[in-house]
Design a protein around this motif. Structure first.
Motif, PDB file in Angstrom:
ATOM      1  N   GLU A 320      49.904  44.760  26.785  1.00  0.00           N
ATOM      2  CA  GLU A 320      48.557  44.040  26.431  1.00  0.00           C
ATOM      3  C   GLU A 320      48.497  42.517  27.012  1.00  0.00           C
ATOM      4  O   GLU A 320      47.683  42.049  27.471  1.00  0.00           O
ATOM      5  N   THR A 321      49.722  42.077  26.596  1.00  0.00           N
ATOM      6  CA  THR A 321      49.731  40.594  27.166  1.00  0.00           C
ATOM      7  C   THR A 321      49.606  40.401  28.508  1.00  0.00           C
ATOM      8  O   THR A 321      49.021  39.533  29.076  1.00  0.00           O
ATOM      9  N   LEU A 322      50.620  41.320  29.314  1.00  0.00           N
ATOM     10  CA  LEU A 322      50.559  41.173  30.621  1.00  0.00           C
ATOM     11  C   LEU A 322      48.970  41.370  31.189  1.00  0.00           C
ATOM     12  O   LEU A 322      48.549  40.499  31.973  1.00  0.00           O
ATOM     13  N   GLN A 323      48.426  42.535  30.601  1.00  0.00           N
ATOM     14  CA  GLN A 323      47.061  42.729  31.427  1.00  0.00           C
ATOM     15  C   GLN A 323      46.270  41.661  31.165  1.00  0.00           C
ATOM     16  O   GLN A 323      45.359  41.518  31.944  1.00  0.00           O
ATOM     17  N   GLN A 324      46.200  41.311  29.840  1.00  0.00           N
ATOM     18  CA  GLN A 324      45.137  40.099  29.651  1.00  0.00           C
ATOM     19  C   GLN A 324      45.447  39.009  30.358  1.00  0.00           C
ATOM     20  O   GLN A 324      44.367  38.249  30.811  1.00  0.00           O
ATOM     21  N   LEU A 325      46.790  38.558  30.530  1.00  0.00           N
ATOM     22  CA  LEU A 325      46.762  37.305  31.058  1.00  0.00           C
ATOM     23  C   LEU A 325      46.570  37.458  32.661  1.00  0.00           C
ATOM     24  O   LEU A 325      46.060  36.605  33.210  1.00  0.00           O
ATOM     25  N   VAL A 326      46.855  38.548  33.328  1.00  0.00           N
ATOM     26  CA  VAL A 326      46.408  38.839  34.896  1.00  0.00           C
ATOM     27  C   VAL A 326      44.991  38.746  34.876  1.00  0.00           C
ATOM     28  O   VAL A 326      44.424  37.942  35.795  1.00  0.00           O
ATOM     29  N   ARG A 327      44.271  39.455  33.950  1.00  0.00           N
ATOM     30  CA  ARG A 327      42.755  39.632  34.083  1.00  0.00           C
ATOM     31  C   ARG A 327      42.188  38.154  34.006  1.00  0.00           C
ATOM     32  O   ARG A 327      41.374  37.523  34.785  1.00  0.00           O
ATOM     33  N   GLN A 328      42.750  37.350  32.853  1.00  0.00           N
ATOM     34  CA  GLN A 328      42.091  36.154  32.605  1.00  0.00           C
ATOM     35  C   GLN A 328      42.584  35.172  33.856  1.00  0.00           C
ATOM     36  O   GLN A 328      41.606  34.358  34.331  1.00  0.00           O
ATOM     37  N   THR A 329      43.623  35.166  34.274  1.00  0.00           N
ATOM     38  CA  THR A 329      43.967  34.313  35.580  1.00  0.00           C
ATOM     39  C   THR A 329      43.281  34.768  36.809  1.00  0.00           C
ATOM     40  O   THR A 329      42.500  33.825  37.429  1.00  0.00           O
ATOM     41  N   LEU A 330      42.808  36.006  36.985  1.00  0.00           N
ATOM     42  CA  LEU A 330      42.048  36.315  37.901  1.00  0.00           C
ATOM     43  C   LEU A 330      40.602  35.756  37.759  1.00  0.00           C
ATOM     44  O   LEU A 330      39.887  35.025  38.840  1.00  0.00           O
ATOM     45  N   THR A 331      39.849  36.040  36.705  1.00  0.00           N
ATOM     46  CA  THR A 331      38.840  35.503  36.142  1.00  0.00           C
ATOM     47  C   THR A 331      38.531  34.265  36.345  1.00  0.00           C
ATOM     48  O   THR A 331      37.571  33.374  37.204  1.00  0.00           O
ATOM     49  N   LEU A 332      39.607  33.382  35.808  1.00  0.00           N
ATOM     50  CA  LEU A 332      39.547  31.936  35.800  1.00  0.00           C
ATOM     51  C   LEU A 332      39.483  31.348  37.108  1.00  0.00           C
ATOM     52  O   LEU A 332      38.780  30.343  37.673  1.00  0.00           O
ATOM     53  N   HIS A 333      40.513  31.869  37.963  1.00  0.00           N
ATOM     54  CA  HIS A 333      40.766  31.236  39.158  1.00  0.00           C
ATOM     55  C   HIS A 333      39.860  31.693  40.494  1.00  0.00           C
ATOM     56  O   HIS A 333      39.880  31.101  41.638  1.00  0.00           O
ATOM     57  N   THR A 334      39.261  32.721  40.486  1.00  0.00           N
ATOM     58  CA  THR A 334      38.710  33.294  41.477  1.00  0.00           C
ATOM     59  C   THR A 334      37.615  32.317  42.050  1.00  0.00           C
ATOM     60  O   THR A 334      36.547  31.920  41.193  1.00  0.00           O
ATOM     61  N   PRO A 335      37.562  31.988  43.292  1.00  0.00           N
ATOM     62  CA  PRO A 335      36.680  31.044  43.632  1.00  0.00           C
ATOM     63  C   PRO A 335      35.259  31.554  43.734  1.00  0.00           C
ATOM     64  O   PRO A 335      35.031  32.761  43.781  1.00  0.00           O
TER      65      PRO A 335
END
Ligand code: ADP
Ligand code: MG
Length: 592
Positions: A320-335
């Motif tokens: 869970e931690t991994l999946q959510q962190l990856v998702r969050q990172t992609l969402t926040l950083h996606t230009p």
């Protein structure tokens, strides 16, 4: 038949087979020994795919002369003294099996010197027998040369692939270690020619540039979590995540490390792939380097002779931690998607059929930011409550929403594309993809409401379902209900439809239900049932290509698209529109 204890040379050959099955596993064990020996530089040289020769040289602590022979005995290790330590292994090796296993199936020349000895020691071992041991001048560290691998094991040898394939396995492996240890210098030479080397600067991004190239290194997003604080255990995740600009055709570029150990984990790779859903085109995979650090007691590394798999005490938490962190990172950083005139950049991320036009940066921000939280977790059985995991994330109150400019409809072509004018040029919009995106975001948003939005039918409609469709309803009934389909069992294979989602087109609810179930079973390329379901309803309800639209219908669709969080891409990450800006038009018409 009588039970007899195996002679040790037989048992050790059997055991060797579990650890050493191909040249890459020799390289793996030798590199791990070098890392455990505190080396700062590790040089690997291979010939004939490793079948002819493998040499691994390091500048680590070496082995004192009097212990060298012992290192080749099974279960001899300097890394573990008692069973208690096995509970918290921090070195890569600990089983004391690698050197004897390699020696059992090849010829090893092992030269080593510690810092406190004047000269080094050379030992020569073949097929488990020590051929000679002598003192020898050597630099501090260890150089291991393995030849005649599997020469006396034709059955094993038969399973080896071509030199090229074995070489590429070895290369992939060294790449992984180079990424896991950016502070170490790695070099690989194949047939005497350098294939790659890393600087050992300690910066992961530089290691990525060394292993891949600078374009990849620049396109990577930083992945980092704070510790899940308070309760034990703590999980720290860091690394780099590739974007769609540098996607790959297979998943072999997802590299996972736990406490510095490269591991294979279908479940964690799956967590990452799922998190990328909608951010990459279908059947494309990310480059990702993910390093998980957690207390040694929380993982069991002793479940596999090759130590390639680990067992997490709390797999759910890590997943869970991994999946959510990856998702969050992609969402926040996606230009924010930017539509540009053609340059060379980004071409490979686009569909060929778009010809000379393509979007520059990210065309794949498929899903709304809250998609990952839109549904109660499918994996409810594992891990802590979701808000506990969320504590580790950065403040997510600001998530950029990409807005479309005001568009004025000019017309429709081929009953499939809408032509519109904006302040910055012409837009071509794929009516089906655009509407599918509108409905998809709406279905996701509505499914979060409680109770779900259901349009009750005045008269319930009966529908006959086949066993597959029935089974799907049995398994995913809650989900189907949350998406707005109110069904009631009426007979062995008959259901009553009492309500439908507001996004469902008017007409024949029974036919619609059957189509939605069919789409859900097909999956549309989505993995999670939540996404499959949302996609099915969206796809079913979306205006088809080939349908003539009125001016009003087209304006309405564009207005709805403007309201989307991510209007530029369909749920699959394909573009919903192409933009020709004035600069492009002027250039094409030779005006400048
Ligand atoms: P393990 O790594 O599980 O201990 P190995 O058979 O791989 O078992 O190695 C046996 C021992 O030999 C190690 O515990 C270590 O003390 C020593 N050794 C092996 N390779 C090296 C090396 N490159 N540098 C220093 N010591 C080494
Ligand atoms: Mg070892």
């Amino acid at each position: 038949m009588k039970i007899l204890l195996m002679p040790t040379d037989v048992s050790s050959k059997i055991a060797a087979g579990e650890v050493i099955d191909r040249p890459a596993s020799v390289v793996k064990e030798l590199i791990e020994n070098s890392l455990d020996a505190g080396a700062s530089a590790i040089y690997v040289d291979i010939r004939g795919g490793g079948k002819e020769r493998i040499r691994v040289a390091d500048d680590g602590i070496g082995i004192p002369a009097e212990e060298v022979e012992l290192a080749f005995q099974r279960y001899a290790t300097s890394k573990l003294y008692d069973a208690v330590e096995l509970e918290s292994v921090s070195t890569l090796g600990f089983r004391g099996e690698a050197l004897p296993s390699i020696a059992a199936v090849s010829r090893i020349l092992f030269v080593t010197r510690t810092s406190f000895e004047d000269s080094g020691t050379q030992i020569d071992v073949q097929d488990g027998q020590v051929l000679g041991i002598q003192s020898q001048g050597a630099a501090q560290g260890t150089v291991v040369t393995v030849t005649r691998l599997f020469e006396n094991f034709p059955a094993r040898k038969k399973f080896l692939r071509t030199s090229g394939t074995e070489t590429s396995r070895i290369q992939t492996l060294i790449t992984r270690y180079a990424l896991a240890y950016p502070g170490k210098r790695f070099r690989l030479t194949v047939e005497g020619t350098e294939v790659f080397n890393t600087s050992g600067s300690g910066h992961l991004r530089e290691a990525v540039a060394d292993v891949y190239d600078t374009k990849v290194a620049q396109a990577m997003l930083d992945l980092s979590s704070k510790t899940v604080s308070g309760e034990k255990p703590s999980v720290m995740i860091s690394g780099l995540l590739g974007t769609a600009l540098v996607d790959r055709a297979n998943q072999s570029h997802i590299a996972l490390f736990v406490n510095g150990r490269w591991i294979q984990s279908r479940s964690l790779v799956y967590a990452i792939k799922q998190a990328y859903h909608g951010f990459l085109k279908e059947r494309r995979f990310p480059i990702a380097v993910v390093s998980i650090v957690m207390p040694h007691e929380e993982i069991d590394v002793n479940i596999h002779p090759a130590k390639a798999e680990v067992k997490f005490r709390q797999e759910g938490l890590v997943f869970e931690t991994l999946q959510q962190l990856v998702r969050q990172t992609l969402t926040l950083h996606t230009p924010v998607p930017e539509l540009l005139v053609p340059h060379a950049i980004g071409r490979e991320t686009m569909n060929e059929s778009l010809g000379p036009l393509f979007l520059e940066t990210n065309i794949t921000t498929g899903l709304s930011h809250n998609m990952s939280h839109a549904f109660p977790k499918a994996r409810q059985d594992v891990g802590p409550p979701i808000d506990e995991v969320q504590k580790i994330f950065v403040d997510q109150s600001f998530i950029p929403k990409k807005v479309l400019p005001m568009l004025r409809v000019l017309g429709q072509i081929h009953s499939t594309y809408i032509i519109a004018e904006g302040p910055d040029g012409i837009y071509l919009i794929d009516q089906h993809a655009a509407h599918e995106k509108v409905l998809f975001e709406r279905v996701v948003a509505e499914s979060m409401q409680s109770p779900p939005k259901i349009q009750s039918l005045l008269e319930p409609v009966t529908v006959e379902l086949n066993p597959h469709q029935k089974e799907l309803i049995d398994r995913q009934g809650d989900l189907i209900y949350r998406l707005g389909l109110h069904l009631e069992r009426f007979g062995p294979s008959t259901f009553l439809i009492r309500g439908v989602p507001p996004t469902m087109p008017d007409g024949d609810p029974a036919k619609s239900l059957v189509e939605v179930l069919q789409l859900m079973m097909d999956g549309g390329g989505f993995n999670s049932w939540e996404e499959r379901a949302a996609y099915s309803i969206a796809c079913h309800g979306a205006i088809r290509a080939g349908k003539t639209l009125s001016q009003n219908e087209m304006s309405e669709l564009l207005r709805q698209l403007e309201d989307c969080d991510r209007p530029h891409t369909c749920p699959h990450g394909r573009p919903t529109m192409i933009h020709m800006n004035f600069e492009y038009l002027e250039r094409e018409f030779g005006r400048r």
